[in-house]
Design a protein around this motif. Sequence first.
Motif, mmCIF file in Angstrom:
data_model
loop_
_atom_site.group_PDB
_atom_site.id
_atom_site.type_symbol
_atom_site.label_atom_id
_atom_site.label_comp_id
_atom_site.label_asym_id
_atom_site.label_seq_id
_atom_site.Cartn_x
_atom_site.Cartn_y
_atom_site.Cartn_z
ATOM 1 N N ASP A 154 17.261 -31.843 -35.526
ATOM 2 C CA ASP A 154 17.660 -31.261 -34.323
ATOM 3 C C ASP A 154 16.702 -30.476 -33.341
ATOM 4 O O ASP A 154 15.553 -30.258 -34.088
ATOM 5 N N LEU A 155 16.586 -30.159 -32.162
ATOM 6 C CA LEU A 155 15.722 -29.986 -31.557
ATOM 7 C C LEU A 155 15.054 -28.592 -31.911
ATOM 8 O O LEU A 155 13.970 -28.539 -31.821
ATOM 9 N N LEU A 182 17.523 -39.386 -35.394
ATOM 10 C CA LEU A 182 18.624 -38.869 -34.482
ATOM 11 C C LEU A 182 19.807 -39.645 -34.764
ATOM 12 O O LEU A 182 19.845 -40.756 -35.667
ATOM 13 N N MET A 188 20.900 -34.216 -33.892
ATOM 14 C CA MET A 188 20.769 -34.398 -32.474
ATOM 15 C C MET A 188 21.209 -35.925 -32.407
ATOM 16 O O MET A 188 21.230 -36.691 -33.011
ATOM 17 N N ALA A 189 21.690 -36.046 -30.792
ATOM 18 C CA ALA A 189 22.405 -37.346 -30.576
ATOM 19 C C ALA A 189 21.456 -38.429 -30.529
ATOM 20 O O ALA A 189 19.960 -38.266 -30.297
ATOM 21 N N ASP A 191 20.144 -40.830 -28.613
ATOM 22 C CA ASP A 191 19.954 -41.557 -27.336
ATOM 23 C C ASP A 191 18.595 -41.091 -26.662
ATOM 24 O O ASP A 191 17.905 -40.350 -26.900
ATOM 25 N N GLU A 193 18.004 -39.747 -23.831
ATOM 26 C CA GLU A 193 17.749 -38.407 -23.254
ATOM 27 C C GLU A 193 17.324 -37.377 -24.426
ATOM 28 O O GLU A 193 16.653 -36.394 -24.062
ATOM 29 N N THR A 194 17.793 -37.581 -25.609
ATOM 30 C CA THR A 194 17.482 -36.667 -26.551
ATOM 31 C C THR A 194 16.068 -36.967 -27.162
ATOM 32 O O THR A 194 15.329 -35.996 -27.431
ATOM 33 N N ALA A 197 14.141 -35.376 -24.596
ATOM 34 C CA ALA A 197 13.897 -33.823 -24.654
ATOM 35 C C ALA A 197 12.982 -33.389 -25.800
ATOM 36 O O ALA A 197 12.470 -32.225 -25.645
ATOM 37 N N ALA A 198 13.083 -34.112 -26.885
ATOM 38 C CA ALA A 198 12.181 -33.911 -28.206
ATOM 39 C C ALA A 198 10.849 -33.869 -27.813
ATOM 40 O O ALA A 198 9.761 -33.196 -28.212
#
Length: 282
Positions: A154-155, A182, A188-189, A191, A193-194, A197-198
């Motif tokens: 998770d982030l 992931l 965390m999702a 995808d 976008e994630t 973000a990471a």
Amino acid sequence: MSPSTSRPGAHGTLITVAPTGAEHSKADVPNLPVTVEDLVRTARDCERVGAAMIHLHVRDRDAKPTLDRGLLEEAVRAVRESSNLIVQLSTGGAVTDPEADRLAVLDALPDSASCSMGTVNFGDDVFLNRWEFIVELHKRMQERNIVPEYEIFDLGQLTTLRRLLDEHGLPSGGHVHLDLVLGVPGGMAGDLETVAAALRLIPDGATFSATGVGRSTLPVLLASLSAGGHLRVGMEDTTTYARGEKVKDNAQLVARASSLSRIAQRPPIGPDEARVLLGVAR
Ligand code: KMH
Ligand code: ZN
């Protein structure tokens, strides 16, 4: 912050195979490699098609997950004798494994070991990783010259990684490598976008691989390649190759990752190049 793409070996792709895990039962996945012989065959087959590291969980005679010291040592020795792969042991084990047993995994002296960066809901279970436990894993790996791979579910766990490095220093080998996991239900999702973000939270100079669980396998693999990341694939995370088609074996997943890495102009690196990349001495 930006991950490293200038480190030796970073022009290519480090492919790690995670062949077994602790979650699938042999009854549900009959081709899951569970014996030491299975792991040796898997290591050879996967090295041949582009893997440089193997992430090992071991199973007992009944194919149940175990952290038995003798079996861990046997698996490490057998895979080292039969392949050139970097041998990484899981300290995550199964969600039911006590902390003391997970710490004792390091006594089998693998080249590398996983080190999860926080507690996460894990389907209907909880994968518990307290701060004090994380610090103990990190310190014991420093003492034993075992190179950690920090597992990020998770982030917020990337913030924990920064705190760990700030308060307790760099790992053995002096280089930070992490694996974004992931798509775990509760984490965390899986995808693009994630993954993006990471990337913003990865410590400067670190390298990363990414793993997408289940149906997030391909989106995460492609996102990681396009972001200059490395790959982890294997039946620990994925037992479906395509819609309605079961994975044949781990080598099939490694071969697909290798092909896509070549298409991305970042071909798979071999184990020796991966040792330089990760700071693995042995
Ligand atoms: N089996 C999961 C509960 C690791 O290997 O370090 C944890 C896991 C992570 O697989
Ligand atoms: Zn694992």
